[in-house]
Design an enzyme around this catalytic site. Structure first.
Site: not given
Ligand SMILES: Cc1cc2nc3c(=O)[nH]c(=O)nc-3n(C[C@H](O)[C@H](O)[C@H](O)COP(=O)(O)OP(=O)(O)OC[C@H]3O[C@@H](n4cnc5c(N)ncnc54)[C@H](O)[C@@H]3O)c2cc1C
Length: 304
Positions: A177, A227, A297
């Site tokens: 992660r 998570s 996380e």
């Molecule tokens: C129901 C549910 C299930 C999930 N299941 C999983 C799973 O199975 N596996 C898993 O790994 N995660 C899971 N997640 C967590 C989440 O979806 C992941 O961590 C995902 O990768 C976050 O992406 P985001 O675009 O929403 O990032 P955000 O939440 O918007 O940001 C997360 C971080 O990434 C940075 N960021 C976002 N976009 C960029 C970019 N373009 N450039 C640089 N930095 C950036 C942000 O600044 C922040 O630090 C789950 C979440 C939910 C709600």
């Protein structure tokens, strides 16, 4: 506070309708929690990003890069600065042979679907992860034995000083992660995936199976950020929490899911403070009972 002069300047770089003032972050996070950001700018291209970023650097205004907000707990007070959202305005996807290229705002579900439609295997794991490709690379998102590190070939990033560059898989230093992107504060604008040819119907069936497994095991009926805790070495966070008797434990509207104890959910009207308090309580109890340090996380934005 973002002044009128700043708003006028931003209008030179992005369409006016992409600039929102006092924007409630609850509308941009999967927790459905978070107070207002002074300003939120929806970006449509790398060029816009660089121009806005150069300007914000010049006037020394803090900014935060937001994807789909699916791994974030934003404070009830919100964020003092500018949130730059890389989402649906930057979500073009193209396929060339076994290479799939996606802008950072494309969702994980979109790239998985396009890969399947082209008979390309490797991204099935991504279909149920509710984040963007950019957020997925930063977090090295993964599930069911798949993760970004296995399929990412190249990442285009912009540095905090506005230079763009291409990074290969090794340079990303993917770990559990995490990737080097956050340490360097790079901004992801585009990702090239290296996939394999496969059987379209099999890929589709795999994706459906994984989504069904999620629906069965995870409390998808409630807002959450997935998570809440990282997997501690040699343990499962959810099992420790359950064994500690914390299933259904509640602070205000925040609750340890009864369906999956590794998820803290917004059971209705939770504030960010409720969630934070619950996370701290769980961490303390697990430390006391099992001597295990549960690291989050979920990331925090707008807290002192
Ligand atoms: C129901 C549910 C299930 C999930 N299941 C999983 C799973 O199975 N596996 C898993 O790994 N995660 C899971 N997640 C967590 C989440 O979806 C992941 O961590 C995902 O990768 C976050 O992406 P985001 O675009 O929403 O990032 P955000 O939440 O918007 O940001 C997360 C971080 O990434 C940075 N960021 C976002 N976009 C960029 C970019 N373009 N450039 C640089 N930095 C950036 C942000 O600044 C922040 O630090 C789950 C979440 C939910 C709600």
């Amino acid at each position: 506070m973002v002044s009128e002069a700043v708003v006028q300047a931003l209008k030179q770089y992005v369409p006016e309708e992409n600039i929102c003032l006092q924007e409630p972050m609850a509308g941009h996070t999967t927790f459905r929690i978070g107070g207002p950001a002074d300003c939120l700018v929806e970006l449509e291209s790398e060029e816009q990003l660089i121009r806005v970023q150069n300007y914000l650097n010049k006037v020394e205004l803090p900014y935060f890069i937001l994807g789909n907000g699916s791994n974030l707990l934003v404070s009830d007070e919100g964020y003092r600065g500018v949130v730059l959202r890389i989402g649906s305005g930057m979500n073009r996807i193209s396929v060339n042979g076994c290479e799939l290229t996606a802008e950072a705002g494309a969702t994980m579900a979109q790239v998985a679907r396009v890969a399947m439609e082209h008979g390309l295997t490797g991204l099935e794991f991504a279909s149920g992860i509710p984040g963007t490709v950019g957020g997925g690379v930063v977090m090295n998102a993964g599930a069911y034995d798949g993760e970004m590190s296995q399929v990412v070939k190249q990442v285009r990033v912009v540095s905090r000083t506005g230079e763009s560059m291409e990074l290969d898989n090794e340079t990303m230093e993917f770990g559990y992660r995490k990737s080097s992107i956050r340490e360097h504060c790079f901004i992801v604008t585009k990702v090239v995936f290296q996939l394999q040819t496969g059987e379209r119907e099999q890929i589709k069936a795999k994706m459906e199976e994984l989504v069904a497994r999620r629906r069965e095991k995870q409390p998808l009926e409630y807002p959450s950020a997935g998570s809440t805790f990282k997997r501690p070495c040699g343990h499962f966070a959810g099992k420790l929490i359950m064994d500690a008797g914390l299933r259904g434990y509640q602070c205000g509207g925040a609750k340890v899911s009864e369906k999956h104890c590794g998820f803290v959910v917004n059971a209705g009207g939770a504030t960010a403070k409720d969630v934070r308090r619950l996370i701290q309580d769980v961490q303390e109890i697990i430390q006391d009972k099992f001597n295990v340090n549960l690291e989050t996380e979920v990331l925090f934005l707008g807290w002192e």
